[in-house]
Design a protein around this motif. Structure first.
Motif, short mmCIF file in Angstrom:
data_model
loop_
_atom_site.label_atom_id
_atom_site.label_comp_id
_atom_site.label_asym_id
_atom_site.label_seq_id
_atom_site.Cartn_x
_atom_site.Cartn_y
_atom_site.Cartn_z
N UNK A 308 0.85 -1.19 0.00
CA UNK A 308 0.00 0.00 0.00
C UNK A 308 0.89 1.25 0.00
N UNK A 309 0.57 2.22 -0.87
CA UNK A 309 1.44 3.38 -1.03
C UNK A 309 0.68 4.66 -0.68
N UNK A 310 1.23 5.42 0.23
CA UNK A 310 0.69 6.74 0.60
C UNK A 310 1.76 7.79 0.37
N UNK A 311 1.36 9.07 0.35
CA UNK A 311 2.35 10.13 0.15
C UNK A 311 1.99 11.36 0.97
N UNK A 312 3.01 12.16 1.21
CA UNK A 312 2.84 13.47 1.83
C UNK A 312 3.87 14.41 1.22
N UNK A 313 3.55 15.73 1.24
CA UNK A 313 4.49 16.68 0.66
C UNK A 313 4.94 17.69 1.69
N UNK A 314 5.76 18.63 1.24
CA UNK A 314 6.39 19.59 2.14
C UNK A 314 5.39 20.55 2.77
N UNK A 315 4.20 20.65 2.22
CA UNK A 315 3.18 21.54 2.78
C UNK A 315 2.28 20.83 3.78
N UNK A 316 2.40 19.51 3.91
CA UNK A 316 1.54 18.73 4.79
C UNK A 316 0.40 18.03 4.08
N UNK A 317 0.27 18.24 2.76
CA UNK A 317 -0.75 17.51 2.01
C UNK A 317 -0.43 16.02 2.00
N UNK A 318 -1.47 15.21 2.02
CA UNK A 318 -1.30 13.76 2.00
C UNK A 318 -2.25 13.14 0.98
N UNK A 319 -1.98 11.93 0.63
CA UNK A 319 -2.85 11.24 -0.33
C UNK A 319 -2.45 9.79 -0.49
N UNK A 320 -3.21 9.10 -1.31
CA UNK A 320 -2.95 7.69 -1.61
C UNK A 320 -2.58 7.54 -3.07
N UNK A 321 -1.71 6.59 -3.35
CA UNK A 321 -1.40 6.17 -4.71
C UNK A 321 -1.80 4.72 -4.86
N UNK A 322 -1.94 4.24 -6.10
CA UNK A 322 -2.32 2.83 -6.28
C UNK A 322 -1.34 1.88 -5.61
N UNK A 323 -1.88 0.74 -5.16
CA UNK A 323 -1.03 -0.29 -4.58
C UNK A 323 -0.02 -0.77 -5.61
N UNK A 324 1.12 -1.22 -5.11
CA UNK A 324 2.13 -1.84 -5.96
C UNK A 324 2.31 -3.30 -5.59
N UNK A 325 2.66 -4.11 -6.57
CA UNK A 325 2.83 -5.54 -6.34
C UNK A 325 4.24 -5.98 -6.70
N UNK A 326 4.71 -7.02 -6.01
CA UNK A 326 5.97 -7.68 -6.35
C UNK A 326 5.71 -9.18 -6.32
N UNK A 327 6.06 -9.86 -7.42
CA UNK A 327 5.78 -11.29 -7.56
C UNK A 327 7.02 -12.13 -7.33
N UNK A 328 6.78 -13.35 -6.88
CA UNK A 328 7.83 -14.35 -6.80
C UNK A 328 7.20 -15.71 -7.12
N UNK A 329 7.93 -16.57 -7.80
CA UNK A 329 7.43 -17.89 -8.15
C UNK A 329 8.40 -18.95 -7.65
N UNK A 330 7.86 -19.96 -6.97
CA UNK A 330 8.65 -21.06 -6.44
C UNK A 330 8.14 -22.35 -7.08
N UNK A 331 9.03 -23.15 -7.62
CA UNK A 331 8.65 -24.43 -8.21
C UNK A 331 8.59 -25.48 -7.10
N UNK A 332 7.40 -26.09 -6.93
CA UNK A 332 7.17 -27.04 -5.84
C UNK A 332 7.00 -28.44 -6.42
#
Length: 342
Positions: A308-332
């Motif tokens: 989950x990605x959130x942000x804030x700036x030098x003026x105190x404004x805040x907000x949300x950005x889209x979630x980011x994903x990281x994948x991993x694959x394991x051979x079982x």
């Protein structure tokens, strides 16, 4: 400008090599692959011309694509306007352009086009604003080669001056704190999604639950700051792991929980390590395979960690950005349980 003409103007061949006829305003859509410092450009080669620097500072700055966030619903800007050159750099840039494009093989109309553009530039910025060296910068367009050309060209070529004491103009595609946050999202690098498993991938048996968890110490929130240091403008993004989605690689499997999404716990950990004495329990996060693999085959167990990605700036404004994903694959590899008949 027609897309075909722009594509020629944007082509990179390691040096300035052109084979086209451009309108008088289009000369500066040239790029070169020289020694420019393009920190802040998503792919290191923006539409910024020789000798330009994208003056956006990232802390920390991504040094490789490893651990980059991905999203299926959103991507960072295809183009934007940012500070690129000081007056002295602009003077050197024009000197280089005029030296290279003054004789054949360049068509006479292209040579004249560059001269006319230079004259118009000096009419607006006499002597390249050299008297204001250290007081501001020339801004221009930066393009992201990961996008189709049509998306990159939503930012037309333009050059404008902004004093360090003034805020950038509030216009489409001009870098502001929201754009800085989006660029920081792109620069975010998180740990690889390395799963801890019990039993391990080569020891899995049919109908034996596999416990899956992540080392909580490795998956702390990650913060990246993007700033225009000369203007005192910055934004910070913070990426926090929130859930792990498991896809077993076969329909012959049971997931824990049943939807395969393991939420982060109050202790900041996803899943629980297997410990002695818990045999027979269902894991909080895991998978149970119902059919063995054969002939050296395996099931690709895919794990997608969502940040989950959130942000804030030098003026105190805040907000949300889209979630980011990281994948991993394991051979079982899954084996049948061997039994002994007496």
């Amino acid at each position: 400008m027609p897309v075909t003409g722009a594509r020629r103007a944007l082509a990179v061949a390691g040096a300035l090599v052109l084979a086209f006829s451009l309108p008088s305003h289009a000369w500066a859509d040239l790029r070169d692959g020289g020694d420019s410092d393009t920190s802040g450009d998503s792919d290191g080669d923006g539409d910024i011309g020789a000798g330009a620097q994208v003056r956006i500072r990232f802390t920390p700055e991504a040094t490789s694509p490893e651990g980059a966030l991905t999203s299926s619903v959103w991507r960072p800007p295809a183009c934007y306007y940012a500070p690129l050159r000081t007056p002295e750099e602009m003077e050197a840039y024009w000197a280089d352009m005029l030296a290279q494009f003054h004789t054949p093989p360049w068509p006479p109309e292209d040579v004249q086009s560059i001269r006319d553009s230079h004259e118009r530039f000096l009419e607006e910025y006499p002597d390249y604003n050299l008297e204001q060296q250290g007081d501001g910068a020339f801004w221009g367009v930066v393009r992201n080669d990961d996008y189709p050309l049509e998306e990159q060209l939503k930012c037309e070529y333009r050059t404008f001056w902004v004093d360090f004491e003034d805020p950038p103009p509030v216009e489409p595609f001009v870098v502001d704190t929201q754009v800085l946050a989006e660029l920081a999202w792109e620069q975010t690098r998180v740990p690889d999604t390395e799963l801890s498993l019990n039993p391990d991938v080569g020891e899995q048996k049919v109908n034996l639950p596999m416990w899956v968890w992540l080392d909580g110490a490795r998956f702390a929130p990650v913060t990246v700051r993007a700033e225009l240091p000369d203007y005192g403008i910055w934004s910070e993004t913070t990426a926090t792991p929130v859930s792990l989605r498991l896809e077993p690689g076969t329909e012959d499997a049971v997931l824990y929980p049943s939807d395969g999404v393991c939420e982060i716990g109050s202790d900041g950990r996803i899943g629980e390590p297997y410990t002695a004495g818990r045999a027979g329990e269902d894991p909080p996060c895991g998978v149970r395979y119902l059919r063995a693999t054969h002939d050296g085959g395996s099931y690709p167990l895919q794990a997608t960690l969502t940040w989950e990605v959130t942000w804030q700036d030098y003026t105190g404004n805040t907000g949300d950005l889209p979630d980011g994903n990281v994948d991993d694959t394991v051979e079982v590899t899954v084996q049948e349980i061997q039994t002994i008949v007496r």
